[in-house]
Write an enzyme that holds these catalytic residues in place. Structure first.
Site, short mmCIF file in Angstrom:
data_model
loop_
_atom_site.label_atom_id
_atom_site.label_comp_id
_atom_site.label_asym_id
_atom_site.label_seq_id
_atom_site.Cartn_x
_atom_site.Cartn_y
_atom_site.Cartn_z
N LYS A 11 44.97 36.82 40.22
CA LYS A 11 44.45 35.54 40.74
C LYS A 11 44.57 34.47 39.64
O LYS A 11 45.49 34.54 38.82
CB LYS A 11 43.02 35.70 41.22
N GLU A 97 42.82 34.07 50.27
CA GLU A 97 42.38 32.86 49.53
C GLU A 97 43.33 31.70 49.80
O GLU A 97 42.91 30.54 49.83
CB GLU A 97 42.24 33.18 48.03
N GLU A 167 43.71 43.68 53.84
CA GLU A 167 42.60 43.27 52.99
C GLU A 167 41.51 42.65 53.86
O GLU A 167 41.59 41.45 54.20
CB GLU A 167 43.07 42.22 51.97
N GLY A 173 36.54 40.79 46.59
CA GLY A 173 35.72 40.20 45.52
C GLY A 173 34.22 40.28 45.79
O GLY A 173 33.43 39.62 45.12
N SER A 212 37.91 45.14 46.80
CA SER A 212 36.96 45.84 45.92
C SER A 212 37.35 47.30 45.70
O SER A 212 36.49 48.18 45.63
CB SER A 212 35.53 45.73 46.47
C1 PEP Z 1 42.55 40.70 46.14
O1 PEP Z 1 42.34 39.59 45.67
O2 PEP Z 1 43.64 40.92 46.68
C2 PEP Z 1 41.51 41.72 46.04
C3 PEP Z 1 41.66 42.83 46.69
O3 PEP Z 1 40.44 41.40 45.23
P1 PEP Z 1 39.27 42.42 44.76
O4 PEP Z 1 39.90 43.72 44.36
O5 PEP Z 1 38.60 41.71 43.62
O6 PEP Z 1 38.36 42.59 45.95
#
Ligand code: PEP
Length: 250
Positions: A11, A97, A167, A173, A212
């Site tokens: 990110k 995002e 996701e 996050g 996560s």
């Molecule tokens: C991501 O940004 O693709 C993601 C999975 O973030 P996190 O692992 O922090 O949840």
């Protein structure tokens, strides 16, 4: 047999010093990763540094976004050819995002996927439902809509050179991971959708889980038959955690 992929999504994090340390840390431990492909997706400005640091190692790298345009008056954007010039193999498209904060629509994401693929990059195509959508019971409708945007415009062939990352937005996050069963259910649904168009592509396409994923839940998630690795945000910023997730993949 699909070889798992674990990709880090840094990110908008890092500095010259922290990127140097992270690269060194990953390189020092990646030899322990036996049967999993490893990649990191860095902020565009760090890609030359990542290339210099990772060239010749077992770790591939990529961008986090790209333009649909090949070149020209598009201030602030990065073309697929520029990512390729700096040795990128992968590029994330349609991360939640970008969909949320930059208004990226299913159609724009499909166009970005095609721009990446056509140029020779492997798109990591992110899809997933919000908490509200999960609570409404429309997770399958949402991911089907996101995937259909690609298949309807570019055909299933566009997915044959891509990686899908499921996701759930509520897990990104937040520290709240989908259970292996919840994730497997959606992954199997996604593979089934692709299989309706091409059994061959469905059998071969990697479907990563993201949200996560951490060292303590990675092995259980990746043990599920349709979970072929992970897209890792927060935990990819610490070399030891990222490597622990990579080794959990095999
Ligand atoms: C991501 O940004 O693709 C993601 C999975 O973030 P996190 O692992 O922090 O949840």
């Amino acid at each position: 047999m699909r070889k798992p992929l674990v990709a880090g999504n840094w990110k908008m994090n890092g500095s010259i010093d922290s990127v140097k340390a992270l690269i060194e840390g990953i390189k020092a431990g990646v030899g322990e990763v036996k049967n999993t492909s490893v990649a990191v997706c860095a902020p565009a400005i760090f890609i030359p540094q990542v290339q210099a640091g990772l060239q010749g190692s077992a770790v591939a790298w990529g961008g986090q976004d790209l333009s649909v345009h090949a070149s020209g008056a598009y201030t602030g954007e990065t073309a697929a050819s520029m990512l390729l010039d700096f040795g990128c193999k992968y590029v994330i498209v349609g991360h939640s995002e970008r969909r949320t904060y930059h208004g990226e629509t299913d159609e724009l994401v499909a166009d970005k996927l095609e721009a990446a693929r056509e140029a020779g990059l492997v798109p990591i195509f992110c899809i997933g439902e919000t908490l509200d959508e999960r609570e409404q019971g429309i997770t399958e409708q949402v991911v089907a809509r996101q995937i259909s945007a690609v298949i309807n415009k570019y055909g299933v062939a566009a997915l044959s050179d891509s990686v899908i990352a499921y996701e759930p937005v509520w897990a990104i996050g937040t520290g709240r991971t989908a259970s292996p069963e919840q994730a497997q259910e959606v992954h199997a649904f996604i593979r089934g959708l692709v299989a309706k168009e091409s059994i061959e592509v469905a059998g071969r396409i990697l479907i990563l889980y993201g949200g996560s994923m951490k060292p303590d839940n990675a092995a259980e998630l990746m043990a599920k038959p349709d979970i072929d690795g992970g897209l890792i945000g927060g935990a990819s910023l610490k070399a030891s955690d990222f490597l622990a997730i990579c080794t959990a993949g095999g």
